[in-house]
Write a protein that holds these residues in place. Structure first.
Motif, mmCIF file in Angstrom:
data_model
loop_
_atom_site.group_PDB
_atom_site.id
_atom_site.type_symbol
_atom_site.label_atom_id
_atom_site.label_comp_id
_atom_site.label_asym_id
_atom_site.label_seq_id
_atom_site.Cartn_x
_atom_site.Cartn_y
_atom_site.Cartn_z
ATOM 1 N N LYS A 1 0.724 8.489 -12.222
ATOM 2 C CA LYS A 1 0.638 7.090 -12.824
ATOM 3 C C LYS A 1 -0.161 6.841 -14.018
ATOM 4 C CE LYS A 1 -3.381 6.431 -9.802
ATOM 5 N NZ LYS A 1 -4.587 5.925 -9.583
ATOM 6 N N THR B 1 -4.833 1.305 -6.881
ATOM 7 C CA THR B 1 -5.525 1.237 -6.077
ATOM 8 C C THR B 1 -5.082 2.425 -5.496
ATOM 9 O OG1 THR B 1 -3.464 -0.181 -5.102
ATOM 10 C CG2 THR B 1 -5.341 -1.133 -6.205
ATOM 11 N N GLY B 2 -4.039 3.073 -5.309
ATOM 12 C CA GLY B 2 -3.351 3.856 -5.205
ATOM 13 C C GLY B 2 -3.694 5.574 -5.018
ATOM 14 N N ASN B 3 -3.107 6.417 -4.811
ATOM 15 C CA ASN B 3 -3.665 7.821 -4.569
ATOM 16 C C ASN B 3 -2.515 8.979 -4.641
ATOM 17 O OD1 ASN B 3 -2.170 8.451 -1.999
ATOM 18 N ND2 ASN B 3 -3.572 8.492 -0.996
ATOM 19 N N LYS C 1 0.643 -0.984 -0.072
ATOM 20 C CA LYS C 1 0.122 0.236 -0.206
ATOM 21 C C LYS C 1 0.724 1.181 -0.117
ATOM 22 C CE LYS C 1 -4.324 2.213 2.793
ATOM 23 N NZ LYS C 1 -4.013 2.276 3.488
ATOM 24 N N ASP C 2 2.163 0.985 0.893
ATOM 25 C CA ASP C 2 2.728 2.532 1.203
ATOM 26 C C ASP C 2 3.287 2.343 -0.350
ATOM 27 O OD1 ASP C 2 2.880 2.513 3.543
ATOM 28 O OD2 ASP C 2 4.396 1.184 3.786
ATOM 29 N N TRP D 1 2.612 2.274 -3.940
ATOM 30 C CA TRP D 1 1.055 2.629 -4.774
ATOM 31 C C TRP D 1 0.526 4.359 -4.746
ATOM 32 C CZ3 TRP D 1 3.836 0.369 -7.990
ATOM 33 C CH2 TRP D 1 3.956 -1.059 -8.179
ATOM 34 N N ASN D 2 0.834 4.651 -3.105
ATOM 35 C CA ASN D 2 0.548 5.887 -2.073
ATOM 36 C C ASN D 2 1.484 6.281 -2.549
ATOM 37 O OD1 ASN D 2 -2.458 4.815 -1.664
ATOM 38 N ND2 ASN D 2 -1.510 4.137 0.223
ATOM 39 N N ASN D 3 3.019 5.832 -3.309
ATOM 40 C CA ASN D 3 3.696 7.116 -2.696
ATOM 41 C C ASN D 3 4.313 7.384 -4.181
ATOM 42 O OD1 ASN D 3 6.701 8.181 -2.386
ATOM 43 N ND2 ASN D 3 5.775 7.978 -0.450
#
Length: 558
Positions: free
Chosen positions: A113, A105-107, A34-35, A37-39
């Motif tokens: 992206k 799935t990330g932000n 998760k880390d 795909w959020n960074n």
């Protein structure tokens, strides 16, 4: 700066740079999925690792699979089995698929992206194309499989594979820039995608994939490659002025698809494997040109040596296509390896006990003369997988196949002009006028052989054009080994003062030697699509073996 293809150091630094609660029991050395795909920094580091794991690189063996150089290989001798050719990179493809699915799935911001996904799509297209040109259709897995999935997948038709590969490239191109700058130089661009797509369409139209010579494939390949050549050149790419320095002037305007190297982190040993062992370290014996390859180069007028009254077989290096001098090292030529001023390369019999050339020649292509032996196995010369000349040559071949010989002529003239061949009074650069279709295709294949010598292209061209039988089968490759006419002791006293253009035949006699001493070349017809290795069939009962291999049933032409 070159792209840093490092993952773990980037991620670790990023994790440890923040404030840490000493009572937090979390594993501080770990970064969760998760880390990543959020960074954007983590996701970019993941992509950089994909680049490193999937980009092509220097191959010092492939020249020995053709008439460029000598190499003992079952490919040419007809000795392959169903276990011989194994390129099955589904682990690497899975890692690409993880990125393509998980990044959604990330932000991370949409622009970043989209760019990261586009680059991953090109990597996937490249990996699948590598397999398809070997085997024909393969399983096209486009999502990361889970253990709960049905892992017994079948081979897609070759046509389906090509369509899906092209789709990945089409989906990627709009998100990529025409050029990157700074640390990002070397990433995929629009030019990379267009060049790679053009190559794939050329392959799919060629006899390996198209034995029935379906005209619509050639039309598609022609239209796209012409457009690609025009648009790529309009956006700042083109033929680089110096043929010899294409490899040394990094990221010049000819470079479209590149793998970047940087000593000490990412290196290769092309220089060591190719140079004489006396000026190298730990590797040697690769890419030694054959007599047949040496004789392929025309005169500086562009005329074949067999048709030129100026060709002197006793002084064969004189007045040749300038690409000859940039590519072939021969007995008595100046080659200032290791920075040794006025160094002369000798290849005569007995000149060295350090694994001398068996053919009497060495390859000079992409050899950095400034490297000392220590650096020859730590080379950082970039690998150029596709350069603009190939886009032009692909366009010319497709034009010729579509009856547009005038366009093919113009491309060949441009390439020969850049090479330094004389235009002649008729402006034809030694090309025969009014060539037939077959003559033009032969001229294009010869130009590719010369222009891309030792760039890993000849073997693949012989495959896609199904030319092994006509070019090599029933033959043996040869060298040209010089022998002294006087004693080595006497020669050592005078060799520094010899003018080989005037005195060569006084001191040397060249002897033709057979390199393929055990077997004649016997490339088998079923080698145009190799067998799937048995170990993959044994782990997946739904995989069919390729036709003409162990009662195989899979048709690679569909």
């Amino acid at each position: 700066m070159k792209i840093k293809y490092l993952l773990y150091s980037v991620l670790t630094t990023a994790v440890l740079s923040g404030c840490i609660d000493v009572l937090d029991k979390k594993d501080l050395s770990a970064i969760t999925e998760k880390d990543v795909w959020n960074n954007a920094q983590y996701a970019t580091a993941y992509l950089n690792k994909l680049y490193r794991d999937n980009l092509p690189g220097w191959d010092q063996d492939v020249a020995g699979y053709s008439d460029e150089a000598y190499g003992e290989t079952g490919i040419l001798y007809g000795h392959l089995t169903t276990t011989s050719i194994d390129n099955w990179p589904y682990k690497e493809i899975r890692n690409i698929n993880i990125m393509l699915s998980s990044i959604e799935t990330g932000n991370i911001d949409n622009a970043t992206k989209t760019s990261l996904k586009a680059q991953a799509l090109v990597l996937r297209a490249w990996r699948y194309f590598q397999m398809v040109r070997l085997y024909g259709g393969v399983p096209m897995i486009l999502e990361p499989q889970a253990l709960t999935d049905d892992l017994y997948v079948t081979r897609n038709k070759t046509s389906e594979c090509i369509n899906l590969i092209i789709k990945d490239l089409d989906d990627a191109i709009d998100a990529l820039p025409w050029k990157w700058t700074g640390d990002d130089e070397g990433r995929f661009t629009k030019a990379t995608v267009m060049a790679l797509k053009g190559r794939i369409l050329l392959y799919y139209a060629s006899p390996q994939f198209n034995p029935e010579n379906k005209a619509e494939r050639w039309e598609t390949a022609y239209t796209y490659n012409k457009m690609a050549a025009e648009q790529i050149e309009a956006n700042g790419y083109g033929l680089y002025d110096s043929y010899e320095n294409i490899w040394f002037d990094e990221m010049n305007k000819e470079v479209l698809f590149v793998t970047r190297y940087q000593e000490p982190d990412i290196t290769h040993h092309w220089d060591a494997a190719t140079r004489p062992l006396s000026e190298a370290q730990n590797y040697s014996g690769c890419n030694q040109p054959t007599k047949e390859m040496v004789e392929s180069y025309p005169m500086i007028t562009g005329t074949p040596i067999t048709e030129s009254p100026d060709y002197d077989p006793l002084h064969f290096w004189q007045n040749r296509d300038p690409r000859f001098t940039s590519t072939i090292a021969y007995n008595g030529c100046k080659w200032e390896l290791s920075g040794k001023k006025d160094r002369i390369q000798w290849t005569y019999q007995g000149h060295s006990t350090l694994n001398p050339s068996s053919s009497g020649f060495y390859c000079r292509k992409a050899i950095n003369v400034s490297y000392t032996p220590y650096y020859t196995e730590r080379s950082s010369t970039d690998w150029i997988e596709i350069r603009f000349t190939e886009v032009l040559m692909n366009y010319a071949e497709c034009a010729a196949e579509n009856g547009k010989s005038d366009e093919a002529y113009e491309v060949l003239k441009r390439i020969r002009q850049r090479a330094g061949i004389e235009a002649g009074s008729n402006g034809m650069y030694g090309l025969k006028a009014n060539m037939s279709h077959d003559e033009m295709i032969a001229a294009i294949m010869l130009e590719r052989k010369i222009e891309f010598a030792y760039e890993g292209k000849r073997y693949w061209d012989l495959r896609r054009q199904r030319m092994f039988a006509s070019e090599m089968n029933g033959t043996r490759r040869h060298g040209l080994l010089p022998k002294l006419k006087i004693s080595p002791v006497e020669f050592d006293k005078i060799k520094d003062n010899i003018d080989i253009d005037k005195d060569y035949t006084t001191y040397f006699k060249d002897s033709v030697v057979v390199l393929d001493q055990k077997y004649e070349i016997n490339f088998q017809n079923n080698y145009y699509f190799y067998a799937i290795p048995n170990k993959h069939l044994e782990t997946n009962s739904k995989l069919e073996q390729t036709q003409d291999w162990d009662n195989g049933t899979f048709n690679p032409y569909e």
